[in-house]
Design a protein around this motif. Structure first.
Motif, short mmCIF file in Angstrom:
data_model
loop_
_atom_site.label_atom_id
_atom_site.label_comp_id
_atom_site.label_asym_id
_atom_site.label_seq_id
_atom_site.Cartn_x
_atom_site.Cartn_y
_atom_site.Cartn_z
N GLY A 15 0.82 -1.22 0.00
CA GLY A 15 0.00 0.00 0.00
C GLY A 15 0.84 1.25 0.00
N PHE A 16 1.56 1.50 -1.09
CA PHE A 16 2.44 2.68 -1.12
C PHE A 16 1.65 3.95 -0.76
CE2 PHE A 16 4.54 6.31 -3.02
CZ PHE A 16 5.77 6.20 -2.40
N ASP A 17 2.09 4.60 0.31
CA ASP A 17 1.47 5.83 0.85
C ASP A 17 0.05 5.61 1.39
OD1 ASP A 17 3.67 7.45 0.49
OD2 ASP A 17 2.80 8.70 -1.09
N ILE A 141 3.02 15.25 1.49
CA ILE A 141 2.10 14.88 2.57
C ILE A 141 1.67 13.42 2.38
CG2 ILE A 141 -0.21 15.30 3.53
CD1 ILE A 141 0.18 18.25 2.96
N HIS A 142 1.95 12.59 3.37
CA HIS A 142 1.42 11.22 3.35
C HIS A 142 1.10 10.84 4.79
CE1 HIS A 142 5.86 10.99 3.31
NE2 HIS A 142 5.66 10.12 4.28
N PHE A 143 0.15 9.92 4.95
CA PHE A 143 -0.40 9.64 6.27
C PHE A 143 -0.09 8.22 6.75
CE2 PHE A 143 -2.96 13.03 4.51
CZ PHE A 143 -3.17 13.88 5.59
N ASP A 144 0.69 7.46 5.95
CA ASP A 144 0.81 6.03 6.27
C ASP A 144 1.68 5.74 7.49
OD1 ASP A 144 2.79 6.96 4.48
OD2 ASP A 144 3.24 4.95 3.77
N ASN A 145 2.38 6.73 8.05
CA ASN A 145 3.00 6.57 9.36
C ASN A 145 2.16 7.27 10.44
OD1 ASN A 145 6.00 6.74 7.65
ND2 ASN A 145 5.57 5.04 9.01
N VAL A 146 1.69 8.47 10.12
CA VAL A 146 0.95 9.26 11.10
C VAL A 146 -0.31 8.52 11.58
CG1 VAL A 146 -0.35 11.40 11.44
CG2 VAL A 146 1.78 11.46 10.17
N SER A 186 17.26 9.19 3.56
CA SER A 186 16.37 10.35 3.57
C SER A 186 15.09 10.00 2.80
CB SER A 186 17.10 11.54 2.93
OG SER A 186 16.20 12.31 2.18
N THR A 187 13.95 10.21 3.45
CA THR A 187 12.67 9.91 2.77
C THR A 187 12.54 10.75 1.51
OG1 THR A 187 11.60 9.34 4.84
CG2 THR A 187 10.14 9.95 3.05
N LYS A 188 13.00 12.00 1.59
CA LYS A 188 12.88 12.87 0.42
C LYS A 188 13.67 12.29 -0.75
CE LYS A 188 13.02 17.72 -0.81
NZ LYS A 188 13.37 17.32 -2.16
N ALA A 190 14.61 9.19 -1.14
CA ALA A 190 14.03 7.90 -1.55
C ALA A 190 12.77 8.14 -2.39
CB ALA A 190 13.71 7.06 -0.33
N ARG A 191 12.07 9.23 -2.14
CA ARG A 191 10.88 9.55 -2.95
C ARG A 191 11.30 10.05 -4.33
NH1 ARG A 191 6.24 9.17 0.05
NH2 ARG A 191 4.90 10.25 -1.40
N ASP A 192 12.43 10.77 -4.36
CA ASP A 192 12.90 11.28 -5.65
C ASP A 192 13.30 10.15 -6.61
OD1 ASP A 192 12.44 13.84 -4.85
OD2 ASP A 192 14.51 14.30 -4.32
N LYS A 237 12.95 0.13 -6.84
CA LYS A 237 13.78 1.34 -7.03
C LYS A 237 14.63 1.65 -5.80
CE LYS A 237 11.76 2.20 -10.94
NZ LYS A 237 12.45 1.77 -12.14
N ARG A 238 14.15 1.22 -4.63
CA ARG A 238 14.80 1.65 -3.40
C ARG A 238 15.73 0.63 -2.77
NH1 ARG A 238 9.68 4.43 -0.19
NH2 ARG A 238 9.85 6.51 -1.14
N LYS A 239 15.62 -0.64 -3.15
CA LYS A 239 16.37 -1.67 -2.41
C LYS A 239 17.88 -1.49 -2.53
CE LYS A 239 16.36 -5.28 -5.93
NZ LYS A 239 16.30 -6.72 -6.14
N SER A 263 10.59 -1.14 5.20
CA SER A 263 9.71 -0.37 6.08
C SER A 263 9.78 1.10 5.67
CB SER A 263 10.16 -0.55 7.53
OG SER A 263 9.31 0.18 8.39
N GLY A 264 8.66 1.65 5.27
CA GLY A 264 8.64 3.04 4.80
C GLY A 264 9.61 3.20 3.64
N SER A 265 10.47 4.21 3.72
CA SER A 265 11.45 4.41 2.66
C SER A 265 12.81 3.83 3.03
CB SER A 265 11.56 5.91 2.34
OG SER A 265 11.84 6.63 3.50
N GLY A 266 12.86 2.96 4.07
CA GLY A 266 14.10 2.35 4.50
C GLY A 266 14.85 3.29 5.44
#
Ligand code: HSE
Length: 314
Positions: A15-17, A141-146, A186-188, A190-192, A237-239, A263-266
């Protein structure tokens, strides 16, 4: 008053994001940040804990301060009275770990402030503020941790303003071996790395995995749920950001893990198992081969409570 906010696994593979799970170590350890509140003449923030040193020295940029400001603004917008408070953050989670470290700090702060002011804001207000803070940290903005950090359990984001997330039942029999290698991602950044557009075949697979997973959990069909628990969007892309990812995943699968993901963006990864013996083997591998740069590994289960007041001495 002290408030504890648990770690969470964002994305939860399928469930990405959109899907996030709050977790707790089965040995009872409290894995998450703690925020305490007391009255003061002016705002102040003090910080302690094993990861306090890696936070910015400038308190005005600390997430707790940003959460405080946002909360006070929301109270002012609603015409509700406030007073200045002094906050203390016990930073127990590493930053850039993929364990929802920023959400843990911001949710603990928002919840502690709200308790102090007699639950003046609603849970949906706190969710909205938490999402905004996540956006300030990661650029999106994403809510999957909050959401899981605030509400506990497995939370699915709906995109519906009236009911931003719904709880999905999570198997009590599943364990999660959660291993942090000790490196920051960095999540930023990893999102890029992610593509701006997804091709049709991948989109269909993503939709199939997420919808079948949610259906199977409601139907209590854990085999079906496990069969689709893999990530076709972010993991490919992230592994590469995580040294030893493939070797650890292959080992975990060979030992009987029913799923494995980032987990999340690692940089943390998690293995899902349905028995403790398998979890022990996978944790042992992690401690000897994966968590070598000051990391850790915990055997966890779902945390159905989310953020809460605690009475422990810290
Ligand atoms: N859903 C977010 C991402 C979670 O994967 O970018 C970040 O922890």
């Amino acid at each position: 008053m002290k408030v504890f906010a648990p770690v969470s696994i964002g994305n939860f593979s399928v469930g990405f994001d959109l899907l996030g799970l709050a977790i707790s170590p089965i040995n009872g350890e409290m894995l998450g940040d703690i925020v305490s509140v007391e009255t003061a003449d002016t705002y102040d923030l003090t910080v302690s804990g094993p990861y306090a040193d890696i936070l910015p020295k400038d308190k005005s940029t600390n997430l707790v301060t940003l959460a405080y400001k946002l909360y006070m603004q929301k109270m002012a917008l609603k015409g509700l009275p406030t007073t200045a408070l002094k906050l203390h953050l016990e930073k127990r989670l590493p930053v850039g770990s993929g364990l929802g470290s920023s959400s843990s700090s911001s949710v603990a702060t928002l919840y502690a402030l709200n308790k102090f002011f007699g639950d003046a804001l609603s849970i949906d207000d706190l969710l909205e503020l938490g999402g905004q803070l996540e956006g300030e940290v990661s650029g999106s903005i994403h809510f999957d941790n909050v959401a899981p950090c605030l509400l506990g359990g497995l939370q699915l984001m709906t995109g519906n303003e009236m009911q931003p997330c719904v709880s999905v039942p999570f198997p009590e029999s599943w364990q999660l071996v959660v291993s942090y290698p000790g490196i920051e991602v960095s999540t930023k950044k990893a999102r890029d790395l992610l593509p701006k557009e997804i091709d049709l075949a991948t989109s269909i697979k993503f939709a199939q995995n997420l919808s079948v997973f949610v259906h199977a959990l409601h139907a209590e069909d854990t085999d079906m749920a496990a069969s689709v628990l893999f990530d076709v969007i972010a993991e490919p892309k992230r592994k590469f950001l995580i040294d030893g990812f493939d070797a650890y995943r292959d080992y975990a699968k060979s030992m009987g893990a029913i799923a494995f993901g980032i987990s999340g963006s690692g940089s943390t990864v998690f293995a899902v198992t349905n028995n403790h013996e398998t979890s022990n083997k996978i944790q042992k591998y992690a401690l000897n081969n994966f968590c070598l740069k000051g990391g850790f590994s915990h055997i966890c289960k779902v945390d159905n409570f989310g953020v809460r007041e605690v009475e422990i001495e810290t």
